[in-house]
Motif scaffolding. Structure first.
Motif, short mmCIF file in Angstrom:
data_model
loop_
_atom_site.label_atom_id
_atom_site.label_comp_id
_atom_site.label_asym_id
_atom_site.label_seq_id
_atom_site.Cartn_x
_atom_site.Cartn_y
_atom_site.Cartn_z
N VAL A 61 0.83 -1.20 0.00
CA VAL A 61 0.00 0.00 0.00
C VAL A 61 0.87 1.25 0.00
N ASN A 62 1.90 1.26 0.83
CA ASN A 62 2.78 2.43 0.92
C ASN A 62 3.55 2.65 -0.39
N MET A 63 4.01 1.58 -1.00
CA MET A 63 4.77 1.72 -2.25
C MET A 63 3.90 2.30 -3.36
N VAL A 64 2.68 1.83 -3.46
CA VAL A 64 1.77 2.35 -4.48
C VAL A 64 1.44 3.81 -4.20
N THR A 65 1.20 4.14 -2.93
CA THR A 65 0.92 5.53 -2.55
C THR A 65 2.07 6.45 -2.92
N ALA A 66 3.30 5.92 -2.80
CA ALA A 66 4.49 6.71 -3.11
C ALA A 66 4.81 6.74 -4.60
N GLY A 67 4.03 6.02 -5.40
CA GLY A 67 4.26 6.01 -6.84
C GLY A 67 5.32 5.04 -7.29
N HIS A 68 5.72 4.12 -6.42
CA HIS A 68 6.69 3.08 -6.79
C HIS A 68 5.90 1.87 -7.31
N LEU A 69 5.71 1.81 -8.61
CA LEU A 69 4.75 0.88 -9.21
C LEU A 69 5.40 -0.28 -9.95
N GLY A 70 6.73 -0.37 -9.92
CA GLY A 70 7.39 -1.44 -10.66
C GLY A 70 8.00 -0.92 -11.94
N ILE A 71 8.02 -1.75 -12.96
CA ILE A 71 8.66 -1.41 -14.22
C ILE A 71 8.09 -0.12 -14.81
N LYS A 72 6.78 0.05 -14.72
CA LYS A 72 6.14 1.20 -15.37
C LYS A 72 6.62 2.54 -14.81
N SER A 73 7.06 2.55 -13.54
CA SER A 73 7.56 3.80 -12.95
C SER A 73 9.08 3.82 -12.85
N GLY A 74 9.71 2.70 -13.20
CA GLY A 74 11.16 2.62 -13.13
C GLY A 74 11.68 2.13 -11.80
N ASN A 75 10.80 1.97 -10.82
CA ASN A 75 11.23 1.44 -9.53
C ASN A 75 10.08 0.76 -8.82
N GLY A 76 10.45 -0.26 -8.08
CA GLY A 76 9.49 -1.02 -7.29
C GLY A 76 10.30 -1.78 -6.27
N PHE A 77 10.23 -3.10 -6.28
CA PHE A 77 11.12 -3.89 -5.45
C PHE A 77 12.53 -3.88 -6.03
N TYR A 78 12.62 -3.61 -7.33
CA TYR A 78 13.89 -3.41 -8.02
C TYR A 78 13.83 -2.05 -8.70
N GLN A 79 14.99 -1.61 -9.20
CA GLN A 79 15.04 -0.41 -10.04
C GLN A 79 15.33 -0.85 -11.47
N TYR A 80 14.79 -0.09 -12.43
CA TYR A 80 14.84 -0.50 -13.83
C TYR A 80 15.35 0.63 -14.70
N THR A 81 16.26 0.28 -15.60
CA THR A 81 16.71 1.20 -16.63
C THR A 81 16.66 0.48 -17.96
N SER A 82 16.59 1.25 -19.04
CA SER A 82 16.54 0.65 -20.37
C SER A 82 17.78 1.05 -21.14
N VAL A 83 18.52 0.07 -21.64
CA VAL A 83 19.71 0.29 -22.45
C VAL A 83 19.52 -0.45 -23.77
N ASN A 84 19.52 0.33 -24.88
CA ASN A 84 19.31 -0.26 -26.21
C ASN A 84 18.04 -1.10 -26.26
N LYS A 85 16.99 -0.57 -25.62
CA LYS A 85 15.67 -1.18 -25.60
C LYS A 85 15.61 -2.50 -24.81
N GLU A 86 16.70 -2.83 -24.12
CA GLU A 86 16.71 -4.02 -23.28
C GLU A 86 16.57 -3.59 -21.82
N LEU A 87 15.69 -4.26 -21.09
CA LEU A 87 15.43 -3.88 -19.70
C LEU A 87 16.55 -4.37 -18.80
N ILE A 88 17.10 -3.46 -18.00
CA ILE A 88 18.15 -3.81 -17.06
C ILE A 88 17.60 -3.70 -15.65
N VAL A 89 17.69 -4.79 -14.89
CA VAL A 89 17.22 -4.83 -13.50
C VAL A 89 18.42 -4.64 -12.60
#
Length: 297
Positions: A263-291
């Motif tokens: 509940v707290n993570m969603v409230t804070a806007g930490h939604l996973g891949i779609k927001s770039g962060n969740g339980f992990y952080q995500y970046t995209s390099v050459n269209k490949e997802l990096i966890v």
């Protein structure tokens, strides 16, 4: 005969559904509220088709034909009035879905099949706002739609045998493996999956183990291709929370109560891949997802 498909919502699920139908030769009208969303969806579909070409699943001619089969619309009436089948893939919000189906019931031609890609909301409830509940059904595709074979076909209380059989056969035609289920909270997939994800979040919340450790146990010990916390990020933590609320409201059982950490993570806007962060952080390099980088509690 089903020839013309309308898909409402051009996000991850909507563009995947449109891609799949168009690749199998159906004419697809993809509908969303603005042109920017539709442009992004076509770019995503084109990129996913390129990946299929790279893997030698299809060739350039199939890509061209698939894209040619898709038209885009920002006007619901324009996009849906000629449809034989409408598949709603909008936000997992009951009020939005009920409003859409009420409109579709007035816009669409007689005999149209109205389907929802909802992952948890009652098909019976959705059907109740339409003129012909017998023609309303659930088609719960899995993400990524062009790759995953399962389609959970959900019968509402009033859904007819004819409509159910039509959708089962259509799903098979798309190269999918349809499974017929009845309309109860969470259906089958999420009634089983979401409590597992929620328990994994509680395991983190209570300090039993860290993110990587929890996911490693499930991958190596239970042969899951993806750990439950990374899977939650992939689904979207907001979607997980919405489904758990449906289960909790539907069954009234504390075991479905969402973990406070979620509940707290969603409230804070930490939604996973779609927001770039969740339980992990995500970046995209050459269209490949990096966890990268383990979640810090």
């Amino acid at each position: 005969m089903i020839k013309n498909i309308t898909v409402i919502g051009s996000g991850t699920m909507g563009n995947g559904i449109a891609h799949t139908f168009a690749q199998y030769g159906f004419k697809v009208s993809l509908v969303d509220i603005n042109d920017e969303s539709l442009t992004r969806a076509l770019q995503t579909i084109s990129g996913n088709l390129d990946r299929q070409i790279k893997k030698e699943v299809i060739d350039e001619s199939v890509k061209a034909a698939t894209l040619n089969n898709i038209s885009t619309h920002t006007d619901l009436k324009e996009g849906a009035s000629n449809a034989d089948l409408v598949i709603e893939a909008a936000t997992e919000n009951q009020d939005i879905k009920l409003d859409l189906f009420k409109q579709l019931s007035n816009i669409c031609k007689d005999g149209v099949i109205l389907a929802s890609n909802t992952s948890s909301i009652s098909i019976t409830k959705i059907a109740s706002v339409t003129k012909n509940p017998a023609n309303v059904i659930g088609m719960h595709f899995m993400n990524p739609v062009p790759v995953m074979r399962l389609v959970e076909v959900i019968r509402g209380y009033a859904t007819s045998d004819e409509i159910t059989n039509t959708i089962m056969q259509l799903s098979t035609h798309l190269g999918k493996d349809p499974v017929e289920v009845n309309d109860y909270p969470g259906f089958v997939a999420n009634r089983i999956l979401m409590p597992m994800i929620n328990e994994a979040i509680y395991t983190l919340y209570e300090g039993v183990a860290g993110v990587a450790e929890i996911d490693t146990v499930m991958k190596l010990g239970m042969a899951h291709p993806m750990g439950p916390l990374q899977l939650a990020d992939f689904i979207g933590l907001d979607v997980c929370l919405a489904i758990l609320k449906v289960l909790h409201d539907g069954f009234g059982n504390q075991k479905y109560a969402p973990c406070p950490l979620l509940v707290n993570m969603v409230t804070a806007g930490h939604l996973g891949i779609k927001s770039g962060n969740g339980f992990y952080q995500y970046t995209s390099v050459n269209k490949e997802l990096i966890v990268s980088s383990k979640f810090k509690s």
